[in-house]
Design a protein around this motif. Structure first.
Motif, PDB file in Angstrom:
ATOM      1  N   MET A   1       0.809  -1.206   0.000  1.00  0.00           N
ATOM      2  CA  MET A   1       0.000   0.000   0.000  1.00  0.00           C
ATOM      3  C   MET A   1       0.847   1.263   0.000  1.00  0.00           C
ATOM      4  O   MET A   1       0.435   2.289  -0.522  1.00  0.00           O
TER       5      MET A   1
ATOM      6  N   ALA B   1      -2.091   7.304   7.633  1.00  0.00           N
ATOM      7  CA  ALA B   1      -3.198   6.396   7.871  1.00  0.00           C
ATOM      8  C   ALA B   1      -2.793   4.960   7.549  1.00  0.00           C
ATOM      9  O   ALA B   1      -3.116   4.028   8.279  1.00  0.00           O
ATOM     10  N   ILE B   2      -2.057   4.800   6.456  1.00  0.00           N
ATOM     11  CA  ILE B   2      -1.622   3.446   6.080  1.00  0.00           C
ATOM     12  C   ILE B   2      -0.760   2.845   7.177  1.00  0.00           C
ATOM     13  O   ILE B   2      -0.947   1.705   7.613  1.00  0.00           O
TER      14      ILE B   2
ATOM     15  N   LYS C   1     -15.489  -6.291   6.311  1.00  0.00           N
ATOM     16  CA  LYS C   1     -15.605  -6.899   7.625  1.00  0.00           C
ATOM     17  C   LYS C   1     -16.311  -5.994   8.618  1.00  0.00           C
ATOM     18  O   LYS C   1     -16.707  -6.431   9.690  1.00  0.00           O
TER      19      LYS C   1
ATOM     20  N   ARG D   1     -10.266  -3.240  14.662  1.00  0.00           N
ATOM     21  CA  ARG D   1      -8.951  -3.789  14.374  1.00  0.00           C
ATOM     22  C   ARG D   1      -8.799  -4.205  12.910  1.00  0.00           C
ATOM     23  O   ARG D   1      -8.041  -5.122  12.593  1.00  0.00           O
ATOM     24  N   THR D   2      -9.525  -3.625  12.014  1.00  0.00           N
ATOM     25  CA  THR D   2      -9.311  -3.891  10.599  1.00  0.00           C
ATOM     26  C   THR D   2      -9.757  -2.679   9.788  1.00  0.00           C
ATOM     27  O   THR D   2     -10.619  -1.923  10.210  1.00  0.00           O
ATOM     28  N   ALA D   3      -9.112  -2.508   8.642  1.00  0.00           N
ATOM     29  CA  ALA D   3      -9.533  -1.429   7.759  1.00  0.00           C
ATOM     30  C   ALA D   3     -10.258  -1.988   6.551  1.00  0.00           C
ATOM     31  O   ALA D   3     -10.441  -1.319   5.555  1.00  0.00           O
ATOM     32  N   ASN D   4     -10.659  -3.256   6.653  1.00  0.00           N
ATOM     33  CA  ASN D   4     -11.320  -3.927   5.548  1.00  0.00           C
ATOM     34  C   ASN D   4     -12.784  -3.526   5.515  1.00  0.00           C
ATOM     35  O   ASN D   4     -13.497  -3.672   6.504  1.00  0.00           O
TER      36      ASN D   4
ATOM     37  N   ASP E   1     -12.421   8.906  20.633  1.00  0.00           N
ATOM     38  CA  ASP E   1     -11.894   7.565  20.768  1.00  0.00           C
ATOM     39  C   ASP E   1     -10.927   7.465  21.943  1.00  0.00           C
ATOM     40  O   ASP E   1     -10.915   6.490  22.679  1.00  0.00           O
TER      41      ASP E   1
ATOM     42  N   ILE F   1     -13.539  13.365  16.115  1.00  0.00           N
ATOM     43  CA  ILE F   1     -13.508  11.921  15.864  1.00  0.00           C
ATOM     44  C   ILE F   1     -12.289  11.293  16.529  1.00  0.00           C
ATOM     45  O   ILE F   1     -12.359  10.253  17.182  1.00  0.00           O
TER      46      ILE F   1
ATOM     47  N   THR G   1      -2.020  -5.141  11.836  1.00  0.00           N
ATOM     48  CA  THR G   1      -2.651  -6.440  12.026  1.00  0.00           C
ATOM     49  C   THR G   1      -3.302  -6.985  10.767  1.00  0.00           C
ATOM     50  O   THR G   1      -4.069  -7.928  10.837  1.00  0.00           O
ATOM     51  N   GLU G   2      -3.003  -6.386   9.648  1.00  0.00           N
ATOM     52  CA  GLU G   2      -3.633  -6.830   8.412  1.00  0.00           C
ATOM     53  C   GLU G   2      -3.167  -8.246   8.058  1.00  0.00           C
ATOM     54  O   GLU G   2      -1.962  -8.511   8.027  1.00  0.00           O
TER      55      GLU G   2
ATOM     56  N   TYR H   1     -10.689   1.570  12.437  1.00  0.00           N
ATOM     57  CA  TYR H   1      -9.631   0.588  12.623  1.00  0.00           C
ATOM     58  C   TYR H   1      -9.395   0.312  14.104  1.00  0.00           C
ATOM     59  O   TYR H   1      -9.254  -0.834  14.522  1.00  0.00           O
ATOM     60  N   ARG H   2      -9.393   1.395  14.894  1.00  0.00           N
ATOM     61  CA  ARG H   2      -9.184   1.204  16.329  1.00  0.00           C
ATOM     62  C   ARG H   2     -10.319   0.372  16.919  1.00  0.00           C
ATOM     63  O   ARG H   2     -10.114  -0.419  17.829  1.00  0.00           O
TER      64      ARG H   2
ATOM     65  N   GLN I   1     -11.163   5.006  25.350  1.00  0.00           N
ATOM     66  CA  GLN I   1     -10.180   4.015  25.795  1.00  0.00           C
ATOM     67  C   GLN I   1      -9.837   4.161  27.265  1.00  0.00           C
ATOM     68  O   GLN I   1      -9.378   3.226  27.882  1.00  0.00           O
TER      69      GLN I   1
ATOM     70  N   LEU J   1      -9.985   9.943   6.460  1.00  0.00           N
ATOM     71  CA  LEU J   1      -8.912   9.181   7.093  1.00  0.00           C
ATOM     72  C   LEU J   1      -9.100   9.121   8.603  1.00  0.00           C
ATOM     73  O   LEU J   1      -8.820   8.093   9.230  1.00  0.00           O
ATOM     74  N   ALA J   2      -9.615  10.222   9.195  1.00  0.00           N
ATOM     75  CA  ALA J   2      -9.900  10.175  10.635  1.00  0.00           C
ATOM     76  C   ALA J   2     -10.926   9.091  10.926  1.00  0.00           C
ATOM     77  O   ALA J   2     -10.779   8.299  11.867  1.00  0.00           O
ATOM     78  N   LEU J   3     -11.956   9.015  10.072  1.00  0.00           N
ATOM     79  CA  LEU J   3     -12.973   7.975  10.242  1.00  0.00           C
ATOM     80  C   LEU J   3     -12.360   6.590  10.114  1.00  0.00           C
ATOM     81  O   LEU J   3     -12.639   5.695  10.922  1.00  0.00           O
ATOM     82  N   ILE J   4     -11.513   6.430   9.098  1.00  0.00           N
ATOM     83  CA  ILE J   4     -10.924   5.103   8.876  1.00  0.00           C
ATOM     84  C   ILE J   4     -10.106   4.684  10.091  1.00  0.00           C
ATOM     85  O   ILE J   4     -10.152   3.535  10.543  1.00  0.00           O
ATOM     86  N   ILE J   5      -9.352   5.647  10.633  1.00  0.00           N
ATOM     87  CA  ILE J   5      -8.496   5.299  11.773  1.00  0.00           C
ATOM     88  C   ILE J   5      -9.362   4.941  12.980  1.00  0.00           C
ATOM     89  O   ILE J   5      -9.077   3.981  13.709  1.00  0.00           O
ATOM     90  N   THR J   6     -10.451   5.687  13.161  1.00  0.00           N
ATOM     91  CA  THR J   6     -11.344   5.351  14.275  1.00  0.00           C
ATOM     92  C   THR J   6     -11.934   3.958  14.091  1.00  0.00           C
ATOM     93  O   THR J   6     -11.981   3.151  15.030  1.00  0.00           O
TER      94      THR J   6
ATOM     95  N   ALA K   1     -12.778  16.200  12.322  1.00  0.00           N
ATOM     96  CA  ALA K   1     -11.646  15.272  12.398  1.00  0.00           C
ATOM     97  C   ALA K   1     -11.073  15.239  13.805  1.00  0.00           C
ATOM     98  O   ALA K   1     -10.777  14.167  14.351  1.00  0.00           O
TER      99      ALA K   1
ATOM    100  N   THR L   1      -2.770   1.852  10.324  1.00  0.00           N
ATOM    101  CA  THR L   1      -3.754   0.779  10.256  1.00  0.00           C
ATOM    102  C   THR L   1      -3.168  -0.515   9.711  1.00  0.00           C
ATOM    103  O   THR L   1      -3.893  -1.452   9.454  1.00  0.00           O
TER     104      THR L   1
ATOM    105  N   ILE M   1      -8.645   2.542   2.943  1.00  0.00           N
ATOM    106  CA  ILE M   1      -7.752   3.614   2.498  1.00  0.00           C
ATOM    107  C   ILE M   1      -7.596   3.579   0.989  1.00  0.00           C
ATOM    108  O   ILE M   1      -7.594   4.610   0.322  1.00  0.00           O
TER     109      ILE M   1
END
Lengths: 408, 146, 103
Positions: free
Chosen positions: B6, B51-52, C97, C91-94, B141, B137, B58-59, C87-88, B145, C80-85, B134, B55, C29
């Motif tokens: 990626m 971002a890559i 899933k 635990r996946t960005a797929n 989180d 968001i 754990t892929e 993911y947290r 936690q 990207l902020a949404l994606i990271i949230t 942003a 994330t 992403i």
């Protein structure tokens, strides 16, 4: 007499025209633009790497003196006793880095690892193309978008830093790259905003136009540099701070903090590639200094009218050297910041200050002519000093809480 | 797009952006071209890369990177063929450029402040909203936690 | 001088690459990257049509491209902020899933 000074002042331009006019008859038509470009680039490629080399020696000697050491003083001309005060050092360093083995880690991403130093050096060199080094001496005059070009090209170095850090597959490299990118992204905003005031006052994005805007003369001898206004002075201070951070200089050299993460994003580079990183970093610093000179210190203009007989490019280089020495001095004096302090400083102090400075510059511009100069100065000063004091207090409170305990 | 790695994808994306900026310059749109570099190469790509990296850890490695590739690709190819045919068939495509218009940043700014002032204000509002969004968001989180 | 159609072809190609990416990739992403490519293709069209229009003095296409660059930046940040949230949380960005809607 005046003509002679004129001739010395315009010497590089005249030389280029002379060469071009001679080449016009000899070479085919399509070569001429290329030749013209090459002739403009050659002085840059000759002067600035040499300046870089001398700066490394001066920096080491200066830092040595600041730290009560002597610094390099041995290397001179080989096989003789001439030492040149150690100024042969950079040649020895250059030869050493050229003949060193080029080690690439096995896990590294070979292609990206190879491309990163190149991708870093090219944008840095490109930024020089819009800087006016002297009267009529700008390699690429973009009348509409000069400053924007500088920042656009400068912004693309961040990605090369990432490429270097990521492709090395090394924890320290990646950490260094992350720090560097976060720092560069944060400090780019104050940098652009502080130069925006100048653009606002000069009404042009062309760097040549900005210099010419500072050419008006006060009291018969003093040039109207942007530094000599409240917004200009504050803007210059903010610009220098942000520029130091952009160029990863102390006190903002976290990305390559030797004591924490070895050398940051270029930990895994050796030999010639390391030299390229080193070169690119210093050239980036010089470009930033050059931009600061152009924006605030009147570019190629002398400080006083009667000193105008000294060639314009000498003034530019002189100011550049002065700024470089200032940065060396800062490096010897200031300790390194912590990462959170660094980010807090950028977002909580520099950014508000630049925004306030923008407002002050706008007021200065609007009140031009109608209000006496002293009143404008006073208002500008108050508007800038009060927020400075208020914003600075927030930091002091945090700093004074620290306790030192000494072993008895 | 088809690259597995990626980060390589992101880097080639940057190359595409830079190439597009070059095309803009060729089309006499200097200001937009440099803005493109500043925004895309300087900011958006950095965001994507961050971002890559955040994330990626754990892929799972073995599963295919794509889902139902043939459907998507055939849709895209079909769309391209349609568009290409339309472009080639239409008389608009044969039009040659008008003499290069003089676009100074000054006129651009004046237009922005007069004719386009409403979109400008809306844009400012949108950017502020996006920034706040942003930040919120990301912040919510962290509290969750704790 | 290049014809308008060549620019349009490049932009169409770019758009379709972006479309293919957005439709096929599993990673959120990568989907976002595809969308960015499509936006850029649209921008190229705006600029090209502006340059080849009857009266380029109005600068409509240029303005639209500038605005769309700004929007794309905002969109990338939020996306990207949404994606990271996400993911947290998962635990996946797929994208496939992430099925639950309850947090």
């Amino acid at each position: 007499m005046a003509e002679l000074f004129q001739a010395i002042d315009q010497f590089p331009v005249i030389l280029k025209h002379w060469l071009m006019s001679h080449a016009a008859g000899v070479l085919p038509e399509w070569v001429l633009p290329l030749l013209s470009a090459a002739l403009s680039i050659t002085p840059i490629l000759a002067v600035f790497p040499l300046l870089f080399a001398l700066t490394t020696v001066v920096e080491r000697k200066g830092l040595g003196r600041i730290q009560n050491r002597i610094g390099p003083n041995r290397v001179g001309i080989p096989l003789t006793d001439i030492r040149l005060y150690g100024f042969g050092q950079f040649i020895a360093d250059g030869i050493k880095s050229l003949i060193k083995e080029d080690v690439v880690p096995r896990a590294a991403d070979k292609v990206v690892h190879f491309l990163a130093p190149i991708a870093l050096l090219i944008p840095v060199l490109l930024t020089y193309s819009v800087l006016p080094f002297g009267k009529n001496m700008v390699p690429l005059d973009l009348p509409q978008t000069g400053l924007l070009f500088f920042f656009a090209v400068g912004a693309s170095t961040e990605l090369s830093v990432f490429m270097a850090g990521w492709s090395s597959r090394n924890k320290y490299s990646l950490l260094g790259a992350m720090r560097a990118i976060a720092q560069m992204v944060s400090y780019e905003i104050p940098l652009i905003l502080s130069s925006l005031t100048v653009v606002m006052m000069a009404g042009t994005l062309s760097l040549t136009g900005i210099v010419e805007n500072q050419a008006t003369v006060h009291f018969g001898f003093l040039h109207d540099w942007h530094l000599f206004t409240p917004w200009g002075f504050v803007g210059f201070c903010l610009f220098l701070t942000a520029a130091a951070a952009e160029a990863n200089r102390t006190p903002f050299d976290l990305p390559e903090a030797e004591s924490e993460i070895i050398a940051g994003y270029f930990t895994e580079y050796s030999g010639f590639k390391f030299a390229i990183f080193f070169l690119a970093e210093y050239l980036g610093l010089f470009a930033m200094c050059g931009l600061g000179i152009t924006l605030f210190l009147g570019g190629w203009l002398p400080p006083f009218k009667f000193l105008g007989f000294i060639p314009s490019w000498c003034w530019f280089l002189g100011k550049l050297v002065a700024l470089i020495l200032l940065f060396i001095w800062l490096r010897g004096t200031l300790p390194r910041l912590r990462t959170d302090q660094l980010m807090g400083f950028a977002w909580k102090f520099l950014l508000p200050m630049t925004l306030i400075n923008l407002v002050v510059a706008a007021l200065w511009h609007m009140s031009g002519g109608a209000v006496p100069v002293l009143v404008r100065w006073a208002v500008g000063f108050v508007l800038l000093a009060v927020p400075y004091w208020l914003l600075g207090r927030g930091f002091e409170v945090k700093f004074t809480k620290r306790e030192y305990r000494f072993a008895n | 797009m088809s690259l597995r790695n990626m980060v390589h994808c992101a880097l080639s994306l940057v190359l595409t952006f830079a190439g597009l900026a070059g095309l803009y310059l060729q089309l006499n749109a200097e200001f937009v071209g440099f803005t493109q570099i500043l925004v895309y190469v300087g900011a958006v790509s950095i965001l994507i890369v961050f971002a890559i990296l955040l994330t990626r850890s754990t892929e799972p490695k073995d599963e295919p990177a794509t889902v139902t590739p043939w459907v998507g690709i055939s849709v895209a190819v079909g769309a391209f063929l349609t568009m290409a045919l339309a472009v080639l068939a239409s008389p608009v495509g044969k039009r040659l450029a008008a003499p290069a218009p003089e676009v100074s940043v000054k006129t651009l700014g004046q237009k922005l402040m007069t004719d386009y002032v409403l979109p400008l204000e809306v844009m400012a509002l949108l950017l502020t909203a996006a920034m706040l969004g942003a930040v919120i968001i990301a912040m919510k989180d962290k509290e969750g936690q704790r | 001088m290049t014809q308008l159609s060549s620019y349009l072809l490049v932009s169409a190609l770019l758009f379709c690459i972006g479309l293919a990416g957005a439709l096929t990739r599993r990673n959120a992403i990568m989907v976002l990257i595809g969308i960015e490519l499509m936006l850029n293709a649209a921008n190229l069209n705006f600029i090209a049509f502006w340059r080849f229009s009857e009266n380029p003095e109005t600068m409509t296409g240029l303005m639209f491209a500038l605005f769309s660059i700004a929007i794309a930046a905002a969109e990338a940040a939020v996306g990207l902020a949404l994606i990271i949230t996400i993911y947290r949380h998962f635990r996946t960005a797929n994208v496939d899933k992430v099925e639950e809607m309850k947090g």
